[in-house]
Design a protein around this motif. Structure first.
Motif: not given
Length: 181
Positions: A20-27, A33-42, A58-69
């Motif tokens: 949920p946090m990563l989806l809100r961040f990506a959106e 539509f693309f946010a969901e794909d990005i989060v699921h690919d991550t 570390e997991v949290k940092n990696i997840l947010f960095t990966s979604v950001r990139n």
């Protein structure tokens, strides 16, 4: 078997906690539509690399960095695609304008040619023939003279008289346009 269950449970917990946090961040940056794909690919990437076994911060940092990139990559790709589409649309418009100008020129030349030929038809028959052979078929005075069994001087004289007649009956710009077709 037990280890696989532990891994699967850990992955599932992280997934439920962070999606949920990563989806809100990506959106904030891309459509849902693309946010969901990005989060699921991550999450697919972290499963393959077993990142979810690292400490939680570390997991949290990696997840947010990966979604950001991934969002940045997506936006760059979209920007490039729009640039290409814009260039293609612009080129199509330019091509269309160019075609329109060529078509307009063609119609103008056709109308002009018809008008000039109507004036040529007012000439004596021999002059008409000499004019057509010279300006339409592109023959030289020597070739016309041989074909019509006339002297070269007579052909040149008839062409000169024809041009004088056309100059008198047509505006001077028409005759120059016709000669330089």
């Amino acid at each position: 078997m037990k280890k696989e269950n532990i891994l699967s449970n850990r992955y599932h917990e992280i997934y439920l906690q962070y999606v949920p946090m990563l989806l809100r961040f990506a959106e904030k940056f891309v459509s849902s539509f693309f946010a969901e794909d990005i989060v699921h690919d991550t999450f697919l990437k972290i499963w393959d690399k077993q990142v979810f076994m690292l400490p939680e911060n570390e997991v949290k940092n990696i997840l947010f960095t990966s979604v950001r990139n991934s969002c940045i990559d997506h936006l760059r790709r979209m920007s490039l695609e729009h640039e290409i589409i814009d260039k293609r649309a612009l080129q199509l418009k330019l091509d269309e304008l160019n075609f329109f100008n060529q078509a307009e020129d063609l119609f103008m030349k056709k109308d002009l040619m018809e008008y000039i030929m109507s004036k040529v038809c007012e000439l004596p028959e021999k002059r008409q023939e000499i004019f057509r052979l010279s300006y339409i078929e592109g023959m030289k005075a020597v070739e016309i003279a041989e074909k019509l069994n006339l002297s070269v001087r007579t052909v040149e004289n008839q062409l000169y008289r024809t041009l004088l007649h056309l100059r008198k009956t047509l505006s001077s710009s028409f005759i120059y346009l016709f000669i330089f077709f």
